[in-house]
Enzyme design. Structure first.
Site, PDB file in Angstrom:
ATOM      1  N   TYR A  68       1.112  -1.320  -0.087  1.00  0.00           N
ATOM      2  CA  TYR A  68       0.343  -0.043   0.076  1.00  0.00           C
ATOM      3  C   TYR A  68       1.181   1.022  -0.266  1.00  0.00           C
ATOM      4  O   TYR A  68       2.228   1.664   0.700  1.00  0.00           O
ATOM      5  CB  TYR A  68      -0.627  -0.430   1.068  1.00  0.00           C
ATOM      6  N   GLU A 116      -0.197   5.450  -0.500  1.00  0.00           N
ATOM      7  CA  GLU A 116      -1.118   6.261  -1.083  1.00  0.00           C
ATOM      8  C   GLU A 116       0.592   7.348  -0.140  1.00  0.00           C
ATOM      9  O   GLU A 116       0.878   7.197   0.382  1.00  0.00           O
ATOM     10  CB  GLU A 116      -1.876   5.956   0.121  1.00  0.00           C
ATOM     11  N   ASP A 135      -4.164  14.285 -25.493  1.00  0.00           N
ATOM     12  CA  ASP A 135      -4.155  13.644 -24.707  1.00  0.00           C
ATOM     13  C   ASP A 135      -3.916  12.530 -26.345  1.00  0.00           C
ATOM     14  O   ASP A 135      -4.441  12.128 -26.607  1.00  0.00           O
ATOM     15  CB  ASP A 135      -5.998  13.057 -25.127  1.00  0.00           C
ATOM     16  N   THR A 158      -1.643   6.532 -22.187  1.00  0.00           N
ATOM     17  CA  THR A 158      -1.645   5.050 -21.680  1.00  0.00           C
ATOM     18  C   THR A 158       0.059   4.531 -21.406  1.00  0.00           C
ATOM     19  O   THR A 158       0.919   5.947 -22.613  1.00  0.00           O
ATOM     20  CB  THR A 158      -2.522   4.485 -22.524  1.00  0.00           C
ATOM     21  N   LYS A 166      -0.467   1.190 -24.945  1.00  0.00           N
ATOM     22  CA  LYS A 166      -0.977   1.145 -26.286  1.00  0.00           C
ATOM     23  C   LYS A 166       0.556   1.064 -27.067  1.00  0.00           C
ATOM     24  O   LYS A 166       1.538  -0.290 -26.515  1.00  0.00           O
ATOM     25  CB  LYS A 166      -1.242   2.624 -26.688  1.00  0.00           C
ATOM     26  N   ARG A 168      -0.742  -1.780 -18.201  1.00  0.00           N
ATOM     27  CA  ARG A 168      -2.495  -1.166 -18.646  1.00  0.00           C
ATOM     28  C   ARG A 168      -2.047   0.097 -17.286  1.00  0.00           C
ATOM     29  O   ARG A 168      -1.894  -0.374 -16.348  1.00  0.00           O
ATOM     30  CB  ARG A 168      -2.845  -1.946 -18.451  1.00  0.00           C
TER      31      ARG A 168
HETATM   32  C1  LIG Z   1      -7.507   4.643 -25.033  1.00  0.00           C
HETATM   33  C2  LIG Z   1      -7.442   5.739 -24.849  1.00  0.00           C
HETATM   34  C3  LIG Z   1      -7.710   6.313 -23.697  1.00  0.00           C
HETATM   35  C4  LIG Z   1      -7.920   5.714 -22.314  1.00  0.00           C
HETATM   36  O1  LIG Z   1      -7.549   4.394 -21.938  1.00  0.00           O
HETATM   37  P1  LIG Z   1      -7.661   3.225 -20.806  1.00  0.00           P
HETATM   38  O2  LIG Z   1      -6.768   2.631 -19.999  1.00  0.00           O
HETATM   39  O3  LIG Z   1      -8.694   2.899 -21.735  1.00  0.00           O
HETATM   40  O4  LIG Z   1      -8.461   4.467 -19.484  1.00  0.00           O
HETATM   41  C5  LIG Z   1      -8.415   7.584 -23.265  1.00  0.00           C
HETATM   42  N1  LIG Z   1      -8.136   8.985 -24.652  1.00  0.00           N
HETATM   43  C6  LIG Z   1      -7.420   7.905 -25.838  1.00  0.00           C
HETATM   44  C7  LIG Z   1      -7.269   9.216 -26.950  1.00  0.00           C
HETATM   45  C8  LIG Z   1      -7.719   6.417 -25.770  1.00  0.00           C
HETATM   46  O5  LIG Z   1      -7.020   6.593 -26.727  1.00  0.00           O
END
Ligand SMILES: *Cc1c(COP(=O)(O)O)cnc(C)c1O
Length: 412
Positions: free
Chosen positions: A59, A61, A205, A231, A234, A240
């Site tokens: 843990y 935090e 994003d 993320t 990807k 993840r």
């Molecule tokens: C994949 C993605 C997310 C979200 O990612 P998660 O890990 O599935 O929550 C957010 N924004 C964009 C543009 C994405 O391609």
């Protein structure tokens, strides 16, 4: 009964054969079908090993040096390492590596910069905006007032003039750039210019292209955006999870928006795995990988166009392709089902010009497996053969097995 604590590879198989069977079944599925989902990849055994480590028990935090729990001296080192590697990899002044997912990173970015009811300008969902970019089914659509820009119906390219016009009209508090399905590079400098003109924050994003950015195969949003959300699973090929990059002046607001505002305890095993992935992404091998991902996607896009599919924007700059299979006599939804039966796993997506669904695919996973342009030709002809009805599903399935058998994602 005493609990076994010996860390052995087949401990799960002995203790819980039912679940072990499921894991092996999934490994077999991933190894014998083609993973063309643009958001997926195969993380390395080292990343998986960190994920399955005893750091999962801890843990933690708070942040390194300022935790709400005892015994954090070792995991503090792990988190500092992940942060330092992320900062170096992306040339960012600050990195927060605690976000549990890409969506959590976006939530925290909004929490850091916005108040409920604020206006936000983002790519509309029908054009490839993510759920967190204003979907009524998501917190974003309920708590903020989203205005959507679009892509040109003919070219499929972001309509930057519309971005500028909508920004002037609506004076948003933030502008979001980034998409789940945009195959081209984003003009971050132009977004910055528009944001500055109307006094808005710029949130990039970069969930999809951040791995290409790490490998020097796509432009970086870091010099332009106030906050970059991403993320780690990807193209970047880590565990993840999510990540936020920003300048020093927003560091404290971003950190507090992640913890304690939107999350609880950090997942230290995932953070350790992120550190491993950032380490891998800083190698020359990863640069080669990122450039091969794009070369493969470009080749595949051209081959699919030659097979008669309508490729959005006429090609790609990234790992991602969207295409309309209608000229082969099939819509996206039907196509996805038929391709899945043949062992080609991909997604449906919206298309710029209207109601019909298209196909979205990416080359991150197959490139990790070692496939190159030659294999992209095999994939394109398999895909077109299945969709046009020229190749029987079972025959295609056998060919997919033959191909994937030569490029196993994991050995041993
Ligand atoms: C994949 C993605 C997310 C979200 O990612 P998660 O890990 O599935 O929550 C957010 N924004 C964009 C543009 C994405 O391609």
């Amino acid at each position: 009964m005493p609990v076994t604590r010996t860390l052995e590879a087949d401990v799960l198989r002995r203790q819980d054969p039912e679940l072990a069977e499921i894991l092996l079944g999934e490994l077999d599925r991933q190894s014998t079908t083609l993973q063309l989902i643009a958001a997926e990849n195969f993380s390395s055994p080292a990343v998986l090993s960190a994920l399955g480590s005893p750091l999962a028990n801890k843990y933690a935090e708070g942040y390194p040096g300022a935790r709400h729990h005892g015994g954090c001296e070792i995991v503090d080192v792990a988190e500092r390492l992940a942060v330092d590697r992320a900062k170096a990899l992306f040339g960012a002044e600050h990195a927060n590596v605690q976000s549990h997912s890409g969506s959590s990173a976006v939530l925290a970015a909004y929490a850091a910069l916005l108040r409920p009811g604020d206006t936000v300008l983002a790519l509309g969902l029908p054009y490839g905006g993510h759920l967190t970019h204003g979907s009524p089914a998501n917190f974003s659509g309920r708590w903020f007032d989203f205005v959507g820009y679009g892509v040109d119906a003919e070219t499929g390219l972001i309509d930057y003039e519309q971005v500028r016009t909508l920004a002037r009209t609506h004076r948003p508090k933030a502008i979001v750039c980034g998409s789940i399905a945009y195959p081209r590079h984003i003009d971050y400098a132009l977004f910055r210019e528009v944001a500055d003109e109307v006094g808005a924050y710029l949130i990039a994003d970069a969930a999809h292209p951040i791995g290409l950015v790490a490998g020097g195969a796509a432009p970086s949003p870091v010099p332009y955006a106030d906050v970059v959300c991403a993320t780690t699973h990807k193209v970047l090929r880590g565990p993840r999870g999510g990540m936020i990059l920003c300048g020093a002046e927003l560091a404290e607001r971003v950190d507090r928006a992640v913890f304690p505002f939107t999350q609880g305890g950090a997942q230290m095993h995932t953070i350790a795995a992120k550190a491993v992935a950032f380490g891998e992404a800083a190698t020359p091998a990863f640069r080669l990988y990122a450039h091969q991902v794009v070369a493969n996607a470009r080749a595949l896009a051209a081959l699919l166009a030659a097979e008669g599919l309508v490729v959005t924007t006429g090609g790609t700059d990234t790992h991602l392709i969207t295409a309309d299979p209608a000229p082969l006599g099939v819509d996206g939804r039907t196509a996805r089902g038929r391709l899945a039966a043949a062992g080609l796993v991909l997604d449906c997506c919206a298309l710029p010009h209207g109601d019909a669904r298209g196909l979205r695919l990416g080359t991150a996973a197959v490139t990790t497996q070692g496939m190159g342009e030659e294999e992209m030709a095999t994939i394109a002809s398999l895909l077109a053969g299945v969709l046009s009805g020229g190749t029987e599903s079972q025959k295609a399935r056998d060919q997919v097995r033959e191909l994937t058998g030569r490029f196993l994602p994991y050995t041993g």
